[in-house]
Write a protein that holds these residues in place. Structure first.
Motif, PDB file in Angstrom:
ATOM      1  N   UNK A 109       0.816  -1.226   0.000  1.00  0.00           N
ATOM      2  CA  UNK A 109       0.000   0.000   0.000  1.00  0.00           C
ATOM      3  C   UNK A 109       0.844   1.269   0.000  1.00  0.00           C
ATOM      4  N   UNK A 110       2.163   1.116   0.222  1.00  0.00           N
ATOM      5  CA  UNK A 110       3.053   2.274   0.263  1.00  0.00           C
ATOM      6  C   UNK A 110       3.787   2.464  -1.068  1.00  0.00           C
ATOM      7  N   UNK A 111       3.385   1.726  -2.098  1.00  0.00           N
ATOM      8  CA  UNK A 111       3.950   1.772  -3.449  1.00  0.00           C
ATOM      9  C   UNK A 111       5.294   1.070  -3.568  1.00  0.00           C
ATOM     10  N   UNK A 112       5.767   0.430  -2.509  1.00  0.00           N
ATOM     11  CA  UNK A 112       7.036  -0.294  -2.556  1.00  0.00           C
ATOM     12  C   UNK A 112       6.805  -1.798  -2.618  1.00  0.00           C
ATOM     13  N   UNK A 113       7.874  -2.559  -2.844  1.00  0.00           N
ATOM     14  CA  UNK A 113       7.739  -4.006  -2.984  1.00  0.00           C
ATOM     15  C   UNK A 113       7.101  -4.606  -1.728  1.00  0.00           C
ATOM     16  N   UNK A 114       6.159  -5.530  -1.932  1.00  0.00           N
ATOM     17  CA  UNK A 114       5.482  -6.192  -0.812  1.00  0.00           C
ATOM     18  C   UNK A 114       6.374  -7.325  -0.319  1.00  0.00           C
ATOM     19  N   UNK A 115       7.015  -7.122   0.819  1.00  0.00           N
ATOM     20  CA  UNK A 115       7.992  -8.098   1.325  1.00  0.00           C
ATOM     21  C   UNK A 115       7.357  -9.463   1.588  1.00  0.00           C
ATOM     22  N   UNK A 116       6.055  -9.491   1.859  1.00  0.00           N
ATOM     23  CA  UNK A 116       5.368 -10.759   2.139  1.00  0.00           C
ATOM     24  C   UNK A 116       5.184 -11.604   0.876  1.00  0.00           C
ATOM     25  N   UNK A 117       5.424 -11.002  -0.295  1.00  0.00           N
ATOM     26  CA  UNK A 117       5.215 -11.728  -1.553  1.00  0.00           C
ATOM     27  C   UNK A 117       6.513 -12.067  -2.273  1.00  0.00           C
ATOM     28  N   UNK A 118       7.643 -11.789  -1.633  1.00  0.00           N
ATOM     29  CA  UNK A 118       8.940 -12.041  -2.283  1.00  0.00           C
ATOM     30  C   UNK A 118       9.274 -13.529  -2.310  1.00  0.00           C
ATOM     31  N   UNK A 119       9.140 -14.180  -1.174  1.00  0.00           N
ATOM     32  CA  UNK A 119       9.651 -15.547  -1.026  1.00  0.00           C
ATOM     33  C   UNK A 119       9.026 -16.521  -2.017  1.00  0.00           C
ATOM     34  N   UNK A 120       7.757 -16.325  -2.319  1.00  0.00           N
ATOM     35  CA  UNK A 120       7.069 -17.247  -3.242  1.00  0.00           C
ATOM     36  C   UNK A 120       7.614 -17.149  -4.669  1.00  0.00           C
ATOM     37  N   UNK A 121       8.362 -16.079  -4.968  1.00  0.00           N
ATOM     38  CA  UNK A 121       8.913 -15.894  -6.316  1.00  0.00           C
ATOM     39  C   UNK A 121      10.361 -16.352  -6.437  1.00  0.00           C
ATOM     40  N   UNK A 122      10.933 -16.823  -5.345  1.00  0.00           N
ATOM     41  CA  UNK A 122      12.330 -17.260  -5.366  1.00  0.00           C
ATOM     42  C   UNK A 122      12.431 -18.654  -5.988  1.00  0.00           C
ATOM     43  N   UNK A 123      13.356 -18.800  -6.936  1.00  0.00           N
ATOM     44  CA  UNK A 123      13.605 -20.098  -7.572  1.00  0.00           C
ATOM     45  C   UNK A 123      15.088 -20.425  -7.459  1.00  0.00           C
ATOM     46  N   UNK A 124      15.486 -21.546  -8.050  1.00  0.00           N
ATOM     47  CA  UNK A 124      16.910 -21.911  -8.003  1.00  0.00           C
ATOM     48  C   UNK A 124      17.764 -20.967  -8.859  1.00  0.00           C
ATOM     49  N   UNK A 125      17.110 -20.178  -9.708  1.00  0.00           N
ATOM     50  CA  UNK A 125      17.854 -19.231 -10.558  1.00  0.00           C
ATOM     51  C   UNK A 125      17.922 -17.820  -9.959  1.00  0.00           C
ATOM     52  N   UNK A 126      17.226 -17.593  -8.853  1.00  0.00           N
ATOM     53  CA  UNK A 126      17.204 -16.254  -8.252  1.00  0.00           C
ATOM     54  C   UNK A 126      18.567 -15.911  -7.667  1.00  0.00           C
ATOM     55  N   UNK A 127      19.088 -14.754  -8.062  1.00  0.00           N
ATOM     56  CA  UNK A 127      20.394 -14.322  -7.569  1.00  0.00           C
ATOM     57  C   UNK A 127      20.329 -13.054  -6.724  1.00  0.00           C
ATOM     58  N   UNK A 128      19.269 -12.252  -6.917  1.00  0.00           N
ATOM     59  CA  UNK A 128      19.247 -10.958  -6.231  1.00  0.00           C
ATOM     60  C   UNK A 128      17.828 -10.433  -6.089  1.00  0.00           C
ATOM     61  N   UNK A 129      17.688  -9.481  -5.188  1.00  0.00           N
ATOM     62  CA  UNK A 129      16.465  -8.694  -5.038  1.00  0.00           C
ATOM     63  C   UNK A 129      16.830  -7.246  -5.329  1.00  0.00           C
ATOM     64  N   UNK A 130      16.072  -6.615  -6.229  1.00  0.00           N
ATOM     65  CA  UNK A 130      16.235  -5.186  -6.486  1.00  0.00           C
ATOM     66  C   UNK A 130      15.115  -4.462  -5.753  1.00  0.00           C
ATOM     67  N   UNK A 131      15.477  -3.671  -4.747  1.00  0.00           N
ATOM     68  CA  UNK A 131      14.511  -2.933  -3.936  1.00  0.00           C
ATOM     69  C   UNK A 131      14.447  -1.497  -4.435  1.00  0.00           C
ATOM     70  N   UNK A 132      13.259  -1.053  -4.817  1.00  0.00           N
ATOM     71  CA  UNK A 132      13.078   0.315  -5.317  1.00  0.00           C
ATOM     72  C   UNK A 132      12.332   1.126  -4.259  1.00  0.00           C
ATOM     73  N   UNK A 133      12.964   2.177  -3.770  1.00  0.00           N
ATOM     74  CA  UNK A 133      12.327   3.043  -2.773  1.00  0.00           C
ATOM     75  C   UNK A 133      11.541   4.121  -3.533  1.00  0.00           C
TER      76      UNK A 133
END
Length: 369
Positions: A109-133
């Protein structure tokens, strides 16, 4: 007829410190040294101290900061990077220029990445998270960093709009491996042309960025890697030093203006921005939401008030990223924001009379039956 109130005015920010900017320009011009000199070195030291990072490397733009960040981290083809869906397309370009694949997460609701929805998108190919403020408010860094540690992921922060914003007292750009900044003229810390920087507290990453930005050369004509020409020039560094010395005053002015908006706008048709507990907001933009956005834009224009949509087409629906195969409806929250957000006038030097007029017109906006 009243003069039109623009969504942003860069001239007021210049006139506020005109003598200092003009004196600095003459100082640099007369120095005879225009690339990677003392102004850049001084700005890098001052900006690193301002953010709390150990190192800062000045670059040619914020986009360069993003793609160079992933390049020096070794992230490329076959790798995935998690990023929020409702960001400016440059964030995503920083990933894809290196051949990596963006994996989009819905915003909160604050226009930033929803931290509660990150983990479900992680795969064996995930290398990084880009956080946009986004828009100037610090993201929810505590759970994001915990997820990154647990999954051994790199964290890059896109701070193009968040110079000075903090989460739990710590500056954005200093949580992850690398913080990427833009100093485009409209930013709170803006140059008078394109400019950017990377901050980090990792000495090896800082060294890699400095080599890469200068044709891959640590020593002139001795090239370690195939690099880029992405150097912050002396005159822009000088201008940034002037503005950086006034950041506290500039931030306070934005806070006062936006508090007046939060208290003064009472129209139930408009949803005002929220501020997260533990986060600070430096108000790069004041972004409202309205389900009748085009009618609101037309009404404001009729009353000589400008506005901007940040951003009307989310990256996953852009022609540039059609190859990802994500159609309309794949990120419903992101798309709803794209259809309803509107940035209203906000700039250094905005007068009380101008703001009162904007508030008055926003409060009298109605939807015609």
């Amino acid at each position: 007829m009243r003069e039109k109130i623009s969504p942003n005015r860069l001239d007021r920010g210049f006139f506020k410190y005109q003598d200092e900017f003009e004196n600095k320009a003459l100082e640099v011009l007369r120095s005879g040294w225009y690339v990677l000199g003392k102004e850049v070195k001084s700005f890098e030291e001052e900006f690193a101290a301002y953010t709390g990072a150990k190192y800062c490397a000045g670059l040619a733009s914020g986009l360069d900061a993003l793609w160079i960040a992933f390049r020096v981290l070794g992230i490329g083809k076959g790798d995935e990077v998690i990023v929020q869906g409702n960001t400016y397309i440059a964030s995503v370009m920083g990933i894809t220029i290196n051949g990596a694949t963006p994996v989009f997460v819905e915003p909160d609701e604050y226009f930033n990445i929803d931290s509660a929805k990150i983990e479900e998108k992680i795969s064996e190919r995930t290398r990084a998270i880009l956080v946009v403020h986004l828009y100037g408010q610090a993201s929810n860094m505590e759970p994001i960093m915990e997820i990154a540690r647990r999954h051994n992921l790199r964290v890059v922060e896109d701070c193009a709009q968040s110079h000075g914003a903090k989460f739990n007292g710590q500056m954005t750009g200093t949580f992850g491996d690398i913080g990427c900044f833009s100093f485009y003229p409209s930013k709170n810390l803006g140059a008078f042309g394109d400019a950017g920087a990377i901050v980090t507290s990792d000495v090896e990453l800082d060294k890699a960025v400095r080599i890469f930005r200068n044709y891959g050369s640590e020593k002139r004509y001795y090239n370690k890697v195939v690099g880029a020409n992405s150097r912050l020039d002396e005159i822009q560094a000088g201008f940034l030093r002037v503005r950086l010395s006034h950041m506290e005053e500039l931030e306070r002015e934005k806070q006062v203006l936006c508090q007046r908006y939060l208290e003064g706008i009472k129209n139930p048709l408009l949803k005002l921005p929220s501020i997260r507990d533990k986060s600070t907001h430096i108000w790069h933009q004041f972004v409202i939401r309205c389900k009748h956005r085009q009618a609101l834009i037309n009404y404001l224009e009729m009353n000589n008030i400008g506005s901007i949509i940040h951003y009307p087409i989310p990256p996953h629906l852009s022609e540039a990223y059609s190859y990802l195969g994500m159609g309309k409806g794949s990120l419903p929250i992101t798309e709803e924001y794209a259809d309803t957000v509107l940035s209203i006038p906000l700039y250094t030097g905005m007068t009380k009379e101008e703001q009162d007029y904007v508030i008055e017109k926003l409060n009298t906006f109605e939807v015609q039956p």
